[in-house]
Design an enzyme around this catalytic site. Structure first.
Site, PDB file in Angstrom:
ATOM      1  N   ASP A  50       3.661   9.371  -0.788  1.00 28.66           N
ATOM      2  CA  ASP A  50       2.523   8.559  -0.358  1.00 28.66           C
ATOM      3  C   ASP A  50       2.287   7.465  -1.390  1.00 28.66           C
ATOM      4  O   ASP A  50       2.423   7.715  -2.596  1.00 28.66           O
ATOM      5  CB  ASP A  50       1.268   9.450  -0.278  1.00 28.66           C
ATOM      6  CG  ASP A  50       0.357   9.049   0.874  1.00 28.66           C
ATOM      7  OD1 ASP A  50       0.410   7.875   1.277  1.00 28.66           O
ATOM      8  OD2 ASP A  50      -0.402   9.909   1.363  1.00 28.66           O
ATOM      9  N   HIS A  99       0.825  -1.222   0.000  1.00 26.97           N
ATOM     10  CA  HIS A  99       0.000   0.000   0.000  1.00 26.97           C
ATOM     11  C   HIS A  99       0.853   1.264   0.000  1.00 26.97           C
ATOM     12  O   HIS A  99       0.332   2.345  -0.244  1.00 26.97           O
ATOM     13  CB  HIS A  99      -0.921   0.010   1.224  1.00 26.97           C
ATOM     14  CG  HIS A  99      -2.022  -1.001   1.122  1.00 26.97           C
ATOM     15  ND1 HIS A  99      -3.334  -0.657   0.908  1.00 26.97           N
ATOM     16  CD2 HIS A  99      -2.001  -2.355   1.168  1.00 26.97           C
ATOM     17  CE1 HIS A  99      -4.078  -1.746   0.839  1.00 26.97           C
ATOM     18  NE2 HIS A  99      -3.287  -2.792   1.007  1.00 26.97           N
TER      19      HIS A  99
END
Ligand code: F6P
Length: 470
Positions: free
Chosen positions: A365, A157
């Site tokens: 991110d 992720h």
């Protein structure tokens, strides 16, 4: 029919609070399991004395949740230590914040073995296993060592950096190569997948059939990009409903007709929160006509507070809020509202819809689902503007947002001014474009694509869609 077993460090066992504290990973898996009714295995979130470590099973709405406790030592070495003081900073390109300890690495491997032991008790040969995130990099290897030849997929992720950075991880071969025990390794973006492919080629001289299929001894490991999405249509519906809730009405009333800019992030140094506040400060300095007319609401639930770097960052953010509010605030107006309390997803949906702009400016991110949910929450007739870091995985799909460099407060400040004065036609055009992409690649599509790729025979590898059409 084969069972699907999802494994992740955090497990969102239903508690009735609407997943108030759930991170992006839990939100995505929950949406996937809503459709597939499998088993979700992971850490209970509890720390117990060694003699009291327990594994529990509960069922809810067709999903079986199996969770296991960690000892205090496990929690320190595996979670706070190796996962969050070593892997997290390195995978987020922050070598200076990484701290290696062999003891933590041993604890990390021990907890992966503990997970494998628990899974070993329940696994059937045709179960399909989907493992999530950096806490569990070596889990497939541990399962193979226990004789399991199941299809096992892994999805990361968070970002995967280039080999030049990754090789700063002591004993990186041991850990990174253990990923080759998975049948499929998925990343958020093509850039992340390319970095892993380069690592296997350049560092390990691993033979490959093509840039996405590698031959690791007797195994074939395939890699690909599977950008995680959100429940786009459902979230829009939720926002439409909750924008009228008493809570959101009260927030709007307290703003007294001022424009609201919103930021929502876990308290984490990868999110660039202090720099973002400095950008807002620049905006107030450079565009004085907006002073008194706009309020920036930053919602930041605390996280990983036992780790020193997190406490340092919390201090820096609080100081920045104090400075900006002290310098520009008035008796009747506070420029930045900074809130550490977590809010339910439904409350956030309503707030997103009420905000003229969202500031999503992480320094790095994997994806960032706040960006996608903000877009999904908007009123298509009068949408707000997404200001998005070019270093978030979401930027690949969200080219129609205002893309910014979060390290450049002056430029971010100018983008805030641009967002607040953007003509309606342009806002509609950008939002329409973003919604088209996010509706096509929603969280359901993400889960189905990953599962289809994981269960596809190796011989059909060439037919993979490596790139998602935007
Ligand atoms: O993917 C990032 C992640 O580590 C997820 O695993 C998790 O949902 C989120 O960040 C929150 O982190 P933590 O589980 O450490 O509170």
């Amino acid at each position: 029919m084969a069972r699907i077993i999802v494994v992740s460090n955090r497990v969102a066992v239903p508690t009735g609070d609407g997943g108030a504290r759930a991170g992006g990973l839990e939100v995505a898996i929950r949406a996937f399991l809503k459709r597939h009714h499998g088993i979700w295995f992971g850490w209970s979130g509890k720390v117990a004395a060694k003699a009291d470590v327990a594994t529990r099973t509960v069922g809810h709405a067709g999903v079986t949740y199996i969770t296991t406790d960690l000892t205090r030592t496990d929690y320190q070495e595996y979670y706070n230590g190796f996962a969050n003081r070593m892997l997290w900073p390195i995978l987020h390109y922050r070598l200076n914040l990484a701290e290696f300890s062999s003891r933590d690495l041993t604890g990390f491997m021990r907890v992966n073995d503990h997970f494998a032991d628990q899974l070993h008790k329940i696994l059937r040969p045709d179960d399909i296993i989907w493992v999530h995130d950096y806490h569990l990099l070596p889990l497939a290897k541990a399962l193979r060592e226990r004789g399991h030849e199941n299809r096992i997929g892994f999805f990361l992720h968070i970002p995967f950096p280039p080999p030049q950075l990754l090789t700063a991880l002591p004993k990186h071969e041991r850990l990174i190569l253990s990923l080759c025990h998975y049948d499929l390794v998925g990343f958020q973006t093509d850039g992340d997948a390319d970095n892993f492919a380069r690592y296997l080629t350049d560092e390990c001289n691993m033979p490959s059939r093509d840039s996405r299929t590698f031959i690791a001894g007797k195994r074939t490991v395939r890699i690909g990009a599977f950008p995680v999405g959100v429940e786009t249509v459902e979230f829009n519906r939720l926002a439409r409903r909750t924008v009228r809730s008493a809570f959101v009405r009260e927030v709007r009333r307290s703003l007294a007709d001022r424009a609201m800019i919103i930021g929502v992030d876990r308290l984490d140094y990868s999110k660039g929160i202090a720099l973002r506040m400095e950008a807002f400060e620049r905006f107030l300095a450079d565009f004085p006509q907006w002073r008194g007319d706009v309020t920036y609401l930053q919602i930041t639930p605390r996280s990983r507070s036992e780790i020193k770097e997190y406490a340092d960052m919390e201090r820096r953010i609080s100081e920045t809020v104090g400075r900006v509010n002290g310098r520009y605030g008035e008796a009747s107006w506070t420029p930045i509202r900074y809130v550490n309390r977590s809010h339910s997803r439904s409350a956030l949906a309503g707030l997103y819809r009420s905000a003229r702009a969202a500031l999503v400016t992480p320094l790095r991110d994997g994806m960032n689902l706040v960006a996608k949910e903000y877009v999904a929450a908007q009123d298509a007739d009068d949408p707000g503007v997404l200001i998005l870091s070019r270093f978030a995985g979401a930027a690949v799909e969200c080219g129609a947002a205002l893309l910014v460099n979060p390290y450049d407060p002056e430029a971010v400040g100018a983008s805030i001014a641009q967002a607040l004065s953007m003509p309606l036609e342009e806002r509609r055009g950008r939002h329409g474009e973003l919604m088209r992409v996010l509706t096509q690649n929603d969280v359901k599509f993400w889960g189905e694509r990953f599962m289809a790729a994981l269960t596809r025979p190796v011989s059909e590898t060439a037919a993979w869609p490596h790139k998602l059409s935007a």
